[in-house]
Each structure stands twice: as structure tokens, then as C-alpha cells.
Design an enzyme around this catalytic site. Structure first.
Site, mmCIF file in Angstrom:
data_model
loop_
_atom_site.group_PDB
_atom_site.id
_atom_site.type_symbol
_atom_site.label_atom_id
_atom_site.label_comp_id
_atom_site.label_asym_id
_atom_site.label_seq_id
_atom_site.Cartn_x
_atom_site.Cartn_y
_atom_site.Cartn_z
ATOM 1 N N GLU A 113 0.851 -1.194 0.000
ATOM 2 C CA GLU A 113 0.000 0.000 0.000
ATOM 3 C C GLU A 113 0.881 1.237 0.000
ATOM 4 O O GLU A 113 2.095 1.158 0.205
ATOM 5 C CB GLU A 113 -0.935 -0.006 1.229
ATOM 6 C CG GLU A 113 -1.989 -1.083 1.141
ATOM 7 C CD GLU A 113 -2.997 -1.090 2.271
ATOM 8 O OE1 GLU A 113 -4.136 -1.449 2.016
ATOM 9 O OE2 GLU A 113 -2.632 -0.750 3.412
ATOM 10 N N HIS A 242 -9.188 9.354 2.633
ATOM 11 C CA HIS A 242 -8.722 8.261 1.770
ATOM 12 C C HIS A 242 -8.902 8.728 0.326
ATOM 13 O O HIS A 242 -9.950 9.256 -0.029
ATOM 14 C CB HIS A 242 -9.537 6.987 2.027
ATOM 15 C CG HIS A 242 -8.871 5.756 1.506
ATOM 16 N ND1 HIS A 242 -8.741 5.509 0.149
ATOM 17 C CD2 HIS A 242 -8.283 4.706 2.131
ATOM 18 C CE1 HIS A 242 -8.100 4.352 -0.010
ATOM 19 N NE2 HIS A 242 -7.806 3.856 1.178
ATOM 20 N N ARG A 288 -0.894 8.816 1.501
ATOM 21 C CA ARG A 288 -2.290 9.198 1.261
ATOM 22 C C ARG A 288 -2.546 10.690 1.172
ATOM 23 O O ARG A 288 -3.381 11.138 0.396
ATOM 24 C CB ARG A 288 -3.137 8.673 2.408
ATOM 25 C CG ARG A 288 -3.729 7.398 2.058
ATOM 26 C CD ARG A 288 -4.571 6.887 3.134
ATOM 27 N NE ARG A 288 -4.509 5.449 2.965
ATOM 28 C CZ ARG A 288 -4.998 4.581 3.806
ATOM 29 N NH1 ARG A 288 -5.573 4.996 4.904
ATOM 30 N NH2 ARG A 288 -4.916 3.313 3.564
ATOM 31 N N HIS A 349 -11.718 9.513 6.298
ATOM 32 C CA HIS A 349 -11.472 8.091 6.512
ATOM 33 C C HIS A 349 -10.970 7.763 7.916
ATOM 34 O O HIS A 349 -11.418 6.801 8.529
ATOM 35 C CB HIS A 349 -10.443 7.642 5.474
ATOM 36 C CG HIS A 349 -10.092 6.187 5.528
ATOM 37 N ND1 HIS A 349 -11.024 5.196 5.270
ATOM 38 C CD2 HIS A 349 -8.917 5.545 5.777
ATOM 39 C CE1 HIS A 349 -10.435 4.016 5.367
ATOM 40 N NE2 HIS A 349 -9.162 4.188 5.697
ATOM 41 N N ARG A 384 -1.236 9.035 8.959
ATOM 42 C CA ARG A 384 -1.057 7.607 9.236
ATOM 43 C C ARG A 384 -0.583 6.842 8.000
ATOM 44 O O ARG A 384 -1.125 7.016 6.909
ATOM 45 C CB ARG A 384 -2.375 7.004 9.709
ATOM 46 C CG ARG A 384 -2.347 5.506 9.882
ATOM 47 C CD ARG A 384 -3.686 5.000 10.360
ATOM 48 N NE ARG A 384 -4.706 5.210 9.363
ATOM 49 C CZ ARG A 384 -5.220 4.255 8.598
ATOM 50 N NH1 ARG A 384 -4.790 3.001 8.711
ATOM 51 N NH2 ARG A 384 -6.170 4.518 7.733
#
Ligand code: FAD
Ligand code: SIN
Length: 536
Positions: A113, A242, A288, A349, A384
Site C-alpha cells: 500500500e 482516503h 495518502r 477516513h 497515518r
């Protein structure tokens, strides 16, 4: 009045894993959960859980990736401890019954990811959260000393200070948690729960925004309860959007996992251009905050409502097998992801901030603990790293359970009688429509003015509206009988206020907080910590 050794608020991964551990030491535990037992952010987690498990990976790489995503605000000791505890957390999940997906040769399948330099995300197809939730719920059902109360919504903590403020006779001593009030939402009565320790595992705040990947439960209740009890709340400006939620004409935003980009999906604007490399050399696998801002910029400059995510080159069979839930969900919207581009937009998110805790889930209030998304340990910093939250929840629940067991061994009950809930002058509500209107106004305000790209002017506008909503809900709170929706709105308004206040204090752009008024980063990095009555 119901009495337990420990009350756990929340039945996501954090609350359930903590409750099991404490109960295994012989203590009586109650889990309160405001809807049905599985309804939680956990249940919708897709991509998986990050941990170093492969021989080609290295703890230092996971630590460095977490630091890089966190943009200077991660607490080094916390990152090292949580990443280091990762393999034990994975073993615990396996022990409780989670069967992670495997490759044909029997090795565990690892997703990649954004922001991760290695494949290190263990997963169960694309329904990792559901598998974890089911495994823990079965284990809890088999534990004789855990009572799981569904449809019980925690309202507020009962503390010595609260009793003193309300004129009750309390023997002298430091402030501590003594229990809580909870609304039985089926029978609409408030019950008093007494306990030596309380764990807040109430999850995130996505519902504060108009568009979110989070289910309805994510209204920030635990954070608002802790704030009202005088516990410090940290880094609320860092709300993670997100990048890829399925765009529909409703408010619903189904997540298209980052693991799809990990398998090579390309983000294209409506002209078909693969634009990510213009924003970051890592392209689709940048962290992100960067991907969400790039999409936001493409949509704003072109005046369009979404961008495309293209995974068509993988072919239908592979996608059906690797991402069965995403495949099926998109199909229900008329999109065959093996053939069609997926329309995607960013959506609220994850909250990187929350109730300040130490590495043992302890807060500043004696007997009060927090873990999971409601807590802020210092792991995530300003942004994060993908799939670090399930990891943090399991690790902190474990550490917290050990700390609570130690606390209970030395606990001496102050034997303070807890008063019943005071309904005051409450009448039955006939103003539901006002509540609904305020609910919509709050979510729209946060989306329009406190989103991915901020300015002082927009934040100030949001603050004024939130102040008005706050006055109205206070008036309402004292006037009418409490119900679930009103209590949630009260909490959401508090959380929104904390997000805006924190954003206004940060005169720089860092991680998830990006403001046109202060595009640069300060030389020194520091957290934003708010407490009822001030900042420090
Ligand atoms: P939750 O799982 O949200 O549980 C909170 C619980 O508290 C719920 O049971 C709720 O009903 C209860 N509750 C709340 N308020 C009250 C109240 N007042 N009284 C009683 N009960 C209350 N993270 C990853 O690491 N990997 C992923 O792949 C991933 N994918 C995600 C996909 C989606 C769509 C979403 C929404 C999140 C994802 N995340 C992922 C984030 C991760 O799932 C959450 O951060 C994590 O599951 C939070 O766990 P939790 O136990 O803290 O909270
Ligand atoms: C995802 O699957 O993209 C979500 C992962 C996360 O939120 O960590």
C-alpha cells in the site's frame, strides 16, 4: 446500577481484544456497544494489517516508512515499540482464529500500500476487518465473564470531579473515573454503570464529514466524553482523507482499497492522463495525504466531480479472486472493474489524533484508558501510514490490558455511591426536524470548510457555524429527553470544534493539515494538545 471490574466502550478490534485479555485474568468485564455487536470501522477494513513478517523486510524499514508518512510528528519511542510488537499481534490474531490469505505455495500473501517500501500487509482477501471482527466476537461469546450489551450508548463518564461539580458529597482524593451513564437505546432509559476502570475504544469520527468511508457509529463519542472529563485531546487537525472512495450520487462512499493501487491501478483524470507522477515520484503509491491532494487538485482545476481508477489491465478473473468484495460492490453499481474504469473521490477516513494516551493506553485520568482509533499514542504523527491502525489497535489493547490488570491488583474501592442519571426538566422532543437540519449543516460545513485544503477564512467560517450549533445543542440537551441521535450530534459538534480549533492553531502545512495561508513547514515539530478550558 450495574457493577463490573472493567467497562469497555466499543466492540471493534480494540475493545474486543482488550476485553478478552482482561477477562482471561478472571475480572468481570462489560462491553457496551451502541448498535449491533459487529457494527464498527473494524468490520469494514479492507487492505489489511501492516507488520514485518517477511525475511526480505526489516523493522527499520517499517519504522522509516511510518516516520516518512507522519511528516515529523511521529513519536519515535512509540513507533519503535508498536512496530516491534507487530509480529506478536499477528500471532495473537491467528490464535484467535483469523486465517490470513496465502499464496499458492503456502506463504502468507502480502499486500503493498501507499508509503510502504515493502509488501508487508497481511490480509484476508479484501475483507480483513470482517474476518478479525468475527474471530474476536466468537472468542468473546465463549468468555463466561464478559457481558456484551448491544444497543447501549455511553453518554458520559462519572468522575469525582463531575460529582463535586454537581454538589454531591465525595470523600477527598484525586480525580478518578468511577463509572459511566449509558442509554439503553431500545428502551430509552439511562442506566448507571459502576467500574474500577473504563476503556474507551469508541473508534473514529468520519461521520463529522458529509462524505466518509466510515459507518454511522463513527461520531467521536469517546473523544467528546474524555474531553468533557478534562482529559487532553491531541492532533485533531490531522484527519485523513482516503484518496479512493467509489463516487456515487448519494452520500455513500464505499472504499476502494489502496491495495488495488498496490496491485498496479492507475489514477487517471477525465482526459485519461495518468497524473500522479506530476505530483510525486512514487506515483500512485505516494502516501495518502499526497494522493488525496493530487486528486483534489485535478478535480478542482478541471471542475469535475471525480477521477478514474484504472485496474482493467489485471483482467476480471484475477480481480474477482483478489478483491471479491470490491468487485461485487462495484458490479452492484454497474461497474465491472475488469473492464471499466472506477469513478473515485477522496472521503474522510481516519483520525490520526484523539485522546492522549501513553504506550499502556493510560490517560491523564486515573482509571481511564483509551485505545484504537479514539486514542492518540503518537504513532501516526501528522499522517497515518496505511494499515498501521489495526496494528496499533491490537498492540495497544494488549499493552493496555496488562496495565489495567496491574491497576486492578492495587485498586482500593473508594465506595462512593453513584447518583442515578438526572433527567432534569426533560420533556419529550418534538424538535426532531431541527436536529436533522443541524446534523446536515455540521457535516456540510466540515466538508466545505475543513477539508483537504484549508484556509484561515474557511476555518473561521466553520468555527462561527459550529459555535451556533453548539449553543443550540446545549439548550436542547437540557430541555429534552436524551436520545441517540441528539447525543451523537452533541459529540460530533464537540469533535468538529476540536478539529477546527486545532487547525487554527497550526500555522504551517504538515502531513494532513494543508493550508494555503501557511504553505511551509515550521522548523520545529510539535503536537497540538487541547484540554477543556485551554491549549497546552
Ligand atoms: P471501531 O472498530 O470503529 O469500533 C468502535 C466501537 O465503538 C463500535 O463498536 C461502536 O459501535 C462503539 N461505540 C462508539 N461510540 C459508542 C458509544 N458512545 N457507546 C457505546 N459504543 C460506542 N485500518 C487498517 O489498519 N487497515 C485497513 O485495511 C483499514 N481499512 C479500513 C477500511 C474502512 C472502510 C474503514 C472505515 C477503516 C479502515 N481502517 C483500516 C481503519 C481501521 O479499520 C480502524 O481504525 C480500526 O478498525 C478502529 O478500531 P477501533 O476498535 O478503534 O474502532
Ligand atoms: C485500504 O484498504 O485502503 C484502507 C487501509 C487503511 O485505511 O489503512
Amino acid at each position: 446500577m450495574k457493577r463490573y471490574d472493567v467497562i469497555v466502550v466499543g466492540s471493534g478490534v480494540a475493545g474486543l481484544s482488550f476485553a478478552l485479555k482482561v477477562a482471561s485474568q478472571g475480572y468481570q468485564v462489560a462491553i457496551l456497544t451502541k448498535k449491533t455487536r459487529a457494527e464498527s470501522n473494524t468490520n469494514y477494513a479492507q487492505g489489511g494489517i501492516a507488520s514485518v513478517t517477511s525475511s526480505t523486510d526489516d523493522f527499520n524499514l517499517h519504522i522509516q516508512d511510518t516516520f516518512r508518512a507522519g511528516d515529523g510528528l511521529c513519536h519515535e519511542d512509540v513507533v519503535r515499540a508498536i512496530v516491534g510488537d507487530g509480529p506478536d499481534a499477528i500471532q495473537e490474531l491467528i490464535r484467535v482464529g483469523v486465517s490470513f490469505s496465502q499464496l499458492d505455495d503456502g506463504r502468507v500473501s502480502l499486500h503493498r500500500e501507499g508509503g510502504h517500501s515493502k509488501r508487508r500487509i497481511l490480509h484476508v482477501h479484501d475483507i480483513t476487518g470482517k474476518a478479525i471482527e468475527e474471530a474476536f466476537l466468537s472468542a468473546v461469546a465463549a468468555a463466561p465473564n464478559i457481558d456484551l450489551h448491544e444497543h447501549y450508548m455511553a453518554i458520559d463518564l462519572i468522575t469525582r470531579q463531575r460529582l463535586l461539580r454537581r454538589g454531591h458529597q465525595v470523600p477527598p482524593g484525586h480525580d478518578q473515573v468511577l463509572g459511566l451513564y449509558a442509554l439503553d437505546t431500545i428502551n430509552n432509559v439511562v442506566e448507571t454503570f459502576c467500574a474500577s476502570a473504563v476503556m474507551l475504544a469508541t473508534g473514529g469520527i468520519g461521520q463529522v464529514y458529509q462524505y466518509t468511508t466510515n459507518p454511522d457509529i463513527a461520531t467521536g463519542d469517546g473523544i467528546a466524553m474524555a474531553w468533557r472529563a478534562g482529559v487532553p485531546i491531541r492532533n485533531m487537525e490531522f484527519v485523513q482523507f482516503h484518496p479512493t472512495a467509489l463516487y456515487t450520487h448519494t452520500n455513500e462512499r464505499f472504499l476502494i482499497s489502496e491495495a488495488v493501487r498496490g496491485e498496479g491501478a492507475i489514477l487517471r483524470n477525465l482526459d485519461g492522463e495518468a497524473f500522479m507522477k506530476r505530483y510525486d515520484e512514487r506515483g500512485e503509491l505516494a502516501s495518502r495525504d499526497i494522493v488525496a491532494r493530487a486528486i483534489d487538485s485535478e478535480m478542482k482545476t478541471k471542475g469535475v466531480s471525480h477521477v478514474w481508477l484504472d485496474i482493467t489491465h489485471k483482467g476480471e478473473d484475477i480481480l474477482r479472486e483478489r478483491f471479491p468484495s470490491i468487485f461485487e460492490n462495484c458490479l452492484q453499481h454497474g461497474i465491472n472493474i475488469g473492464k471499466d474504469y472506477i469513478p473515485v473521490v477522496p472521503a474522510a477516513h481516519y483520525l490520526c489524533g484523539g485522546i492522549v494516551t501513553d504506550l499502556d493506553a493510560g490517560t491523564s485520568l486515573c482509571g481511564l484508558y483509551a485505545c484504537g482509533e479514539a486514542a492518540c499514542t503518537g504513532l501516526h504523527g501528522a499522517n497515518r501510514l496505511a494499515s498501521n491502525s489495526l496494528l496499533e489497535a491490537v498492540v495497544l489493547a494488549n499493552r493496555g490490558s496488562r496495565a489495567v490488570v496491574d491497576f486492578l491488583k492495587d485498586y482500593s474501592d473508594p465506595r462512593i455511591p453513584l447518583p442515578e442519571w438526572e433527567a432534569g426538566v426533560a420533556q419529550s422532543s418534538d424538535e426532531k426536524v431541527v436536529l436533522l437540519h443541524n446534523w446536515d449543516e455540521l457535516k456540510r460545513t466540515m466538508w466545505d470548510y475543513v477539508g483537504i485544503v484549508r484556509t484561515n477564512k474557511r476555518l473561521a467560517r466553520a468555527q462561527t457555524r459550529i459555535k451556533n450549533l453548539s449553543h443550540e445543542i446545549q439548550e436542547y440537551y437540557w430541555k429534552v429527553n436524551v436520545d441517540e441521535q441528539m447525543l451523537e450530534l452533541r459529540n460530533m459538534i464537540r469533535v468538529a470544534d476540536l478539529i477546527v480549533q486545532s487547525a487554527l492553531y497550526r500555522h504551517e502545512s504538515r502531513g494532513l493539515h494543508y493550508t494555503l495561508d501557511f504553505p511551509d513547514k515550521w522548523d520545529f515539530a510539535h503536537d497540538t494538545t487541547l484540554r477543556r478550558g485551554g491549549v497546552f
